[in-house]
Design an enzyme around this catalytic site. Structure first.
Site, PDB file in Angstrom:
ATOM      1  N   THR A   1       0.822  -1.216   0.000  1.00  0.00           N
ATOM      2  CA  THR A   1       0.000   0.000   0.000  1.00  0.00           C
ATOM      3  C   THR A   1       0.849   1.256   0.000  1.00  0.00           C
ATOM      4  O   THR A   1       0.432   2.298  -0.484  1.00  0.00           O
ATOM      5  CB  THR A   1      -0.928  -0.022   1.240  1.00  0.00           C
ATOM      6  OG1 THR A   1      -1.855  -1.079   1.065  1.00  0.00           O
ATOM      7  CG2 THR A   1      -1.695   1.270   1.408  1.00  0.00           C
TER       8      THR A   1
ATOM      9  N   SER B   1       1.392  -7.654  -0.767  1.00  0.00           N
ATOM     10  CA  SER B   1       2.135  -8.645   0.034  1.00  0.00           C
ATOM     11  C   SER B   1       1.302  -9.880   0.363  1.00  0.00           C
ATOM     12  O   SER B   1       1.850 -10.896   0.775  1.00  0.00           O
ATOM     13  CB  SER B   1       2.711  -8.018   1.299  1.00  0.00           C
ATOM     14  OG  SER B   1       1.726  -7.827   2.279  1.00  0.00           O
TER      15      SER B   1
ATOM     16  N   THR C   1       1.755  -4.339   4.328  1.00  0.00           N
ATOM     17  CA  THR C   1       1.609  -4.687   5.754  1.00  0.00           C
ATOM     18  C   THR C   1       1.057  -6.099   5.970  1.00  0.00           C
ATOM     19  O   THR C   1       1.260  -6.685   7.027  1.00  0.00           O
ATOM     20  CB  THR C   1       0.657  -3.703   6.473  1.00  0.00           C
ATOM     21  OG1 THR C   1      -0.628  -3.775   5.846  1.00  0.00           O
ATOM     22  CG2 THR C   1       1.182  -2.286   6.449  1.00  0.00           C
ATOM     23  N   ASP C   2       0.340  -6.643   4.966  1.00  0.00           N
ATOM     24  CA  ASP C   2      -0.424  -7.872   5.225  1.00  0.00           C
ATOM     25  C   ASP C   2       0.442  -9.053   5.651  1.00  0.00           C
ATOM     26  O   ASP C   2       0.053  -9.820   6.529  1.00  0.00           O
ATOM     27  CB  ASP C   2      -1.254  -8.257   3.985  1.00  0.00           C
ATOM     28  CG  ASP C   2      -2.462  -7.353   3.803  1.00  0.00           C
ATOM     29  OD1 ASP C   2      -2.760  -6.566   4.730  1.00  0.00           O
ATOM     30  OD2 ASP C   2      -3.102  -7.423   2.741  1.00  0.00           O
TER      31      ASP C   2
HETATM   32  N1  ASP Z   1      -2.586  -5.405   0.746  1.00  0.00           N
HETATM   33  C1  ASP Z   1      -1.507  -4.500   1.087  1.00  0.00           C
HETATM   34  C2  ASP Z   1      -0.227  -5.298   1.112  1.00  0.00           C
HETATM   35  O1  ASP Z   1       0.009  -5.992   2.073  1.00  0.00           O
HETATM   36  C3  ASP Z   1      -1.777  -3.892   2.400  1.00  0.00           C
HETATM   37  C4  ASP Z   1      -0.749  -2.945   2.893  1.00  0.00           C
HETATM   38  O2  ASP Z   1       0.316  -2.761   2.351  1.00  0.00           O
HETATM   39  O3  ASP Z   1      -1.065  -2.318   3.939  1.00  0.00           O
HETATM   40  O4  ASP Z   1       0.531  -5.226   0.165  1.00  0.00           O
END
Ligand code: ASP
Length: 329
Positions: A12, A55, A88-89
């Site tokens: 993200t 991710s 973050t995932d």
């Molecule tokens: N779906 C995103 C990822 O993990 C979420 C994020 O980056 O917060 O790439």
């Protein structure tokens, strides 16, 4: 000026769009870097796009790809620290894998964002700038891989994503504290303690990464799940069990058979605090499964994948004792 490397992997922090049109991993590394002009005041930079993914779609092989590239940059005398942008995932899995794989060297700092780059309240630019400041701080190296988010500096092995949407979603696991924080004028990092969780597995000696599945324990588990995973090729199973990690009756005989066939079974818990201790559940110990200690199910899976790849016949029990520690339960 220090010289830092930026490795961009997507997420993200490089995403765009409002909730209806959101897409992760859109901005390329150069654009992401250019969006935070203050980065140029901190260091000279080497910029690299290592992959470009949401991710949730990362594979265990990406952990090795990153470890290999980071090791090369650590060995480069022209580089003082490395910043990695990531989603973050599954950041906690990458952070734990890198913690296990990389020897102590130059600062390695992961960062991420909960809001896309073009959101009015985007948190990525601040996190990236703070991560760069930590990567330019030699004291950060003694802690191994760290994560910087919302001004907290968190050891890679302690990271959890604790909220699905809040900006401060990246936090320390229960029972541990950040190793420092980023203040306006200075970086505050506490001295590194010997960390029993640190157990470097040299990435270059790893064989093929095996399939390891996580099975979630709940009332009325389906008895055939362990066997189905094994038939599909799993060489290890991590059980995210209820309570203190005791195995439901419905899974026992199936798991016993799989363990006799050489499939490793690790007992973790779906409960966030307390872990699965070494001395409890004697029945399950005798039965041959391994307690995950304080490792979350997803961390236990990372360790099991890497340990089985490094040495399929190795002593998993002592590795998990070392990595998982004693449960405070
Ligand atoms: N779906 C995103 C990822 O993990 C979420 C994020 O980056 O917060 O790439």
């Amino acid at each position: 000026m220090p010289r830092l490397a930026l490795l961009a992997t997507g997420g993200t922090i490089a995403g765009t769009g409002d909730p209806q049109h959101y897409q992760a991993a859109v901005l390329d590394a150069d654009t992401l870097f250019a969006s935070v002009p203050a980065l140029r005041e901190i260091a000279d930079w080497h910029i690299e796009q290592i992959f470009q993914l949401d991710s949730r779609d990362l594979q265990p092989g990406h952990w090795l790809q990153l470890a290999e590239r980071i090791s090369a940059l650590q060995a480069d005398p022209g580089i003082d620290g490395i910043v990695i942008t990531h989603g973050t995932d599954t950041l906690e899995e990458t952070a734990f894998a890198l913690h296990l794989l990389l020897p102590l060297g130059k600062p390695v700092v992961l960062t991420a964002a909960m809001r896309p780059s073009d959101a009015p309240d985007a948190d990525g630019p601040g996190n990236l700038l703070q991560a760069a400041r930590v990567a330019a701080t030699p004291a950060a190296a003694a802690h191994g891989v760290v994560v910087v988010a919302s001004a907290h500096i968190i050891a890679g092995a302690d990271l959890i994503k604790a909220h699905t949407s809040r900006v401060d979603a990246l936090r320390c696991r229960a029972g541990s504290e950040p190793i420092g924080h980023v203040a306006t004028e200075h970086i505050n990092i506490r001295p590194a303690l010997a960390r029993s969780l640190r157990h470097a597995l040299p990435w270059s000696t790893l064989g093929i990464l095996p399939r390891v599945d996580i099975l979630y324990g709940c009332a009325g588990v389906s008895a055939d799940l362990p066997g189905l995973c094994a038939t599909a090729g799993a060489q290890g199973l991590v059980l995210a069990l209820s309570g203190h990690g005791s195995i439901p009756e419905a899974w026992r005989s199936g798991l016993q058979t799989l363990m006799e066939q050489g499939i490793a079974v690790v007992r973790a818990t779906r409960i966030t605090e307390g872990g699965v201790g070494n001395n409890c559940n004697e029945e399950d110990e005798i039965f041959g499964s391994l307690p995950a200690g304080i490792l979350s199910p997803q961390q236990a899976r990372v360790l099991l994948i890497l340990a089985l790849a490094a040495n399929p016949r190795g002593d998993l029990r002592s590795l998990f004792r070392l990595a998982g520690g004693a449960s405070p339960y």
